[in-house]
Structures are given as structure tokens and as C-alpha cells.
Enzyme design. Structure first.
Site, PDB file in Angstrom:
ATOM      1  N   ASP A  68       0.937  -1.185  -0.176  1.00  0.00           N
ATOM      2  CA  ASP A  68       0.270   0.020   0.114  1.00  0.00           C
ATOM      3  C   ASP A  68       0.724   1.325   0.103  1.00  0.00           C
ATOM      4  O   ASP A  68       0.414   2.238  -0.583  1.00  0.00           O
ATOM      5  CB  ASP A  68      -0.874  -0.039   1.279  1.00  0.00           C
ATOM      6  CG  ASP A  68      -2.138  -0.704   1.088  1.00  0.00           C
ATOM      7  OD1 ASP A  68      -2.440  -1.603   0.192  1.00  0.00           O
ATOM      8  OD2 ASP A  68      -2.867  -0.872   1.933  1.00  0.00           O
ATOM      9  N   GLY A  69       1.907   1.243   0.873  1.00  0.00           N
ATOM     10  CA  GLY A  69       2.986   2.434   0.866  1.00  0.00           C
ATOM     11  C   GLY A  69       3.576   2.768  -0.817  1.00  0.00           C
ATOM     12  O   GLY A  69       3.578   3.807  -1.022  1.00  0.00           O
ATOM     13  N   ASP A 143      -3.814  11.034   3.227  1.00  0.00           N
ATOM     14  CA  ASP A 143      -4.254  12.413   4.025  1.00  0.00           C
ATOM     15  C   ASP A 143      -3.022  13.212   3.784  1.00  0.00           C
ATOM     16  O   ASP A 143      -1.798  13.057   3.564  1.00  0.00           O
ATOM     17  CB  ASP A 143      -4.270  11.483   5.488  1.00  0.00           C
ATOM     18  CG  ASP A 143      -2.943  10.848   5.940  1.00  0.00           C
ATOM     19  OD1 ASP A 143      -1.852  11.215   5.705  1.00  0.00           O
ATOM     20  OD2 ASP A 143      -3.243   9.686   6.586  1.00  0.00           O
ATOM     21  N   ARG A 153       4.791  19.168  22.907  1.00  0.00           N
ATOM     22  CA  ARG A 153       4.111  20.278  23.335  1.00  0.00           C
ATOM     23  C   ARG A 153       2.707  20.522  22.761  1.00  0.00           C
ATOM     24  O   ARG A 153       2.283  19.653  21.729  1.00  0.00           O
ATOM     25  CB  ARG A 153       4.741  21.477  23.351  1.00  0.00           C
ATOM     26  CG  ARG A 153       4.875  21.937  22.055  1.00  0.00           C
ATOM     27  CD  ARG A 153       6.087  22.913  21.657  1.00  0.00           C
ATOM     28  NE  ARG A 153       6.474  23.429  20.216  1.00  0.00           N
ATOM     29  CZ  ARG A 153       7.127  22.599  19.391  1.00  0.00           C
ATOM     30  NH1 ARG A 153       7.688  21.330  19.797  1.00  0.00           N
ATOM     31  NH2 ARG A 153       6.982  22.907  18.187  1.00  0.00           N
ATOM     32  N   TYR A 185      -3.502   6.485   9.237  1.00  0.00           N
ATOM     33  CA  TYR A 185      -3.131   7.128  10.373  1.00  0.00           C
ATOM     34  C   TYR A 185      -4.560   7.648  11.105  1.00  0.00           C
ATOM     35  O   TYR A 185      -4.501   7.963  12.455  1.00  0.00           O
ATOM     36  CB  TYR A 185      -2.479   8.294   9.729  1.00  0.00           C
ATOM     37  CG  TYR A 185      -1.446   9.106  11.256  1.00  0.00           C
ATOM     38  CD1 TYR A 185      -1.367   8.490  12.268  1.00  0.00           C
ATOM     39  CD2 TYR A 185      -1.041  10.359  10.783  1.00  0.00           C
ATOM     40  CE1 TYR A 185      -0.676   8.859  13.581  1.00  0.00           C
ATOM     41  CE2 TYR A 185      -0.259  10.950  11.669  1.00  0.00           C
ATOM     42  CZ  TYR A 185      -0.137  10.202  12.962  1.00  0.00           C
ATOM     43  OH  TYR A 185       0.687  11.028  14.066  1.00  0.00           O
TER      44      TYR A 185
END
Length: 287
Positions: A68-69, A143, A153, A185
């Protein structure tokens, strides 16, 4: 189909063993076959892993060998060619690359005899704007992620829909995904799973610092804008926008990324009758 280009992942097929099997089989059936290596991204290179100028315009199919990547990378490089992609998986079961190396020959037979369907997958286009000027832009099949850069942070992300203020997330990042990317993700960040046949845009906060924050689904025609807010005590914050986990664009406080549906879709060839739900069920049962 008579004319094929193979994009191969050299890490997963180091000696081109599988690649050569495919090429030899196609050539033995008097089909045209071009092999391209998915290369590492080089600085100032106009493409990422595959040079689209090396693919003739009359090619009928791009066979992507890896997973898939690799298919995500190929989709972004060759989208302007408008050639359908067919994924062969050399790793674990994928959502995009539906065929494994044990089913190659029957799959190639179906391609050569035109026994397949083509699914259109929407893509996203992202444009980063600084002080009213465009500084970068790219596309994504899965995405676009806007996140903090550097130390851990809390970062403020101001979100707008069709130029109207929506909300502010205090989070590690924002994931804006397509239905195809909803199983990537975004899913690991708690987002919903959406059928890849749908046309919509999904926004999912990454590690939000509130208890009542959920994903939001928008029509595909909406314009999503994410602005990187100020840092602690009003200081300048450092962030980054990434496209399908590959291309990265640095951002600072005040920068905005405008995300819309891309003008072109990715075409994915399907030869099996295995539905998205069946693939999803098998993936979930293996976890």
C-alpha cells in the site's frame, strides 16, 4: 490491456525476482512492459519516487509492486498521467494492493483479457500560504497531516470551513483524510472507518488535549483551512504539513494550509470480488 509499466519497490523485491516474473509473463504473451524502480527522493527532484516523464502516455496500466505504501507513492507521482494502478502486495494484506505474489499469474490473465473494474479514489490538494503568498502545495491519496515540529508540547490549530471559523484544537496535530485514508493514520488516532467509494473529507485531531473532541466529516466540496496558532506566551510555533507521510512542508505560526478535493482522482484496478468490508473484516481479525 497490452501495454504495462511496472513500478517496483527495490527493498521488498531486492533482486527483482517477482518483478522479472511479471515482466517475462507479460512479454511471453506479446505484451509491452516497461520496468521502473521506485527510487529515493532527491533534493530539487520534481517527483518523489517515480519519474512520470518516463512513462509513455499510451500505457494502459501501471502495476505497482510492493504494498500500500508503494502504491500511495506511485499514485502521487503519476496522477497526471491518468493511468489506472494495479497493486501487488509483497507484504501483509493491504487495502489498496489486493493481490499477493501467489496469485500473480491469474491476476495478469485478467488484466490482459480486460476482466476487471476500476475504482475512482478521491485525492486531496493542499496549499500552504504564508503572509498571503503560496509557498508550497501537493496532493495526497490518504491524508494531509498538520503537526507540531520538535519537542512534545500542546499546539493550537485554528480550523475553518469555507472561510468560516469552526473551532480550535489543542492537540499534537490534525489529520485531514480521504475515505481511502480513513483506514490509515486517522484510524489509529480514533477516527471512523469510511467506505473508499464515498466522497467526503474527514478531520481527526491527533492526541487532542480535551475529552470531548471527535472526528468531523465534511462534504467533499468543502474547503478546509488549518491555521497554525501561536506558541506558549504568544511565541512563534514551528509545525509541518506532510502529504501521505512523504512530502513535508515547514510551517510557522500564522501559516495556513488550504485543503480541497483534488481535481483528479486515482484509478485503482480491482479484479477480485472481495469487498472492502471483507478486507476490513480480515484485517480486524488479524489484529
Amino acid at each position: 490491456m497490452d501495454r504495462f509499466t511496472i513500478i517496483t519497490n527495490g527493498i521488498k523485491d531486492k533482486n527483482r525476482t517477482v518483478t522479472n516474473r511479471i515482466a517475462n509473463y507479460l512479454c511471453s504473451h506479446q505484451k509491452e512492459c516497461l520496468i521502473l524502480q521506485a527510487e529515493e527522493k532527491k533534493e530539487h527532484q520534481p517527483y518523489y519516487h517515480t519519474d512520470p516523464s518516463r512513462i509513455p502516455d499510451d500505457m494502459q496500466c501501471v502495476i505497482v509492486l510492493g504494498g500500500d505504501g508503494t502504491l500511495l507513492q506511485a499514485a502521487r507521482d503519476v496522477v497526471d498521467k491518468d493511468i489506472p494502478l494495479f497493486g501487488i502486495n509483497l507484504g501483509t494484506l493491504g487495502y489498496l494492493a489486493e493481490i499477493d505474489q501467489h496469485s500473480i499469474y491469474p491476476a495478469l490473465d485478467r488484466l490482459m483479457s480486460d476482466r476487471f473494474t476500476i475504482e475512482r479514489r478521491m485525492m486531496l490538494s493542499g496549499t500552504v500560504i504564508r503572509n498571503g503568498e503560496v509557498i508550497a502545495g501537493d496532493t495526497a491519496l490518504n491524508d494531509i497531516v498538520i503537526s507540531r515540529e520538535g519537542a512534545l508540547r500542546v499546539v493550537k490549530f485554528n480550523n475553518y470551513v469555507n472561510n468560516t471559523y469552526l473551532n480550535t484544537y489543542k492537540a499534537d496535530g490534525i489529520i485531514v483524510s480521504t475515505p481511502t485514508g480513513s483506514t490509515g493514520y486517522s484510524l489509529s488516532a480514533g477516527g471512523p472507518i469510511i467506505s473508499p467509494e464515498a466522497s467526503l473529507i474527514l478531520m481527526t485531531p491527533l492526541a487532542p488535549h480535551t475529552l470531548n473532541t471527535r472526528s468531523i466529516v465534511f462534504p467533499a466540496e468543502d474547503v478546509i483551512t488549518v491555521e497554525l496558532g501561536p506558541g506558549r506566551d504568544g511565541g512563534v510555533e514551528q509545525g509541518v504539513a506532510s502529504f501521505d507521510g512523504a512530502a513535508r512542508v515547514p510551517m510557522v505560526t500564522g501559516d495556513r494550509i488550504v485543503i480541497t478535493r483534488a481535481k483528479k482522482d486515482t484509478k485503482i484496478i480491482k479484479i477480485n470480488n472481495i469487498s472492502f468490508l471483507e478486507t476490513l473484516r480480515e484485517k480486524m481479525s488479524n489484529n
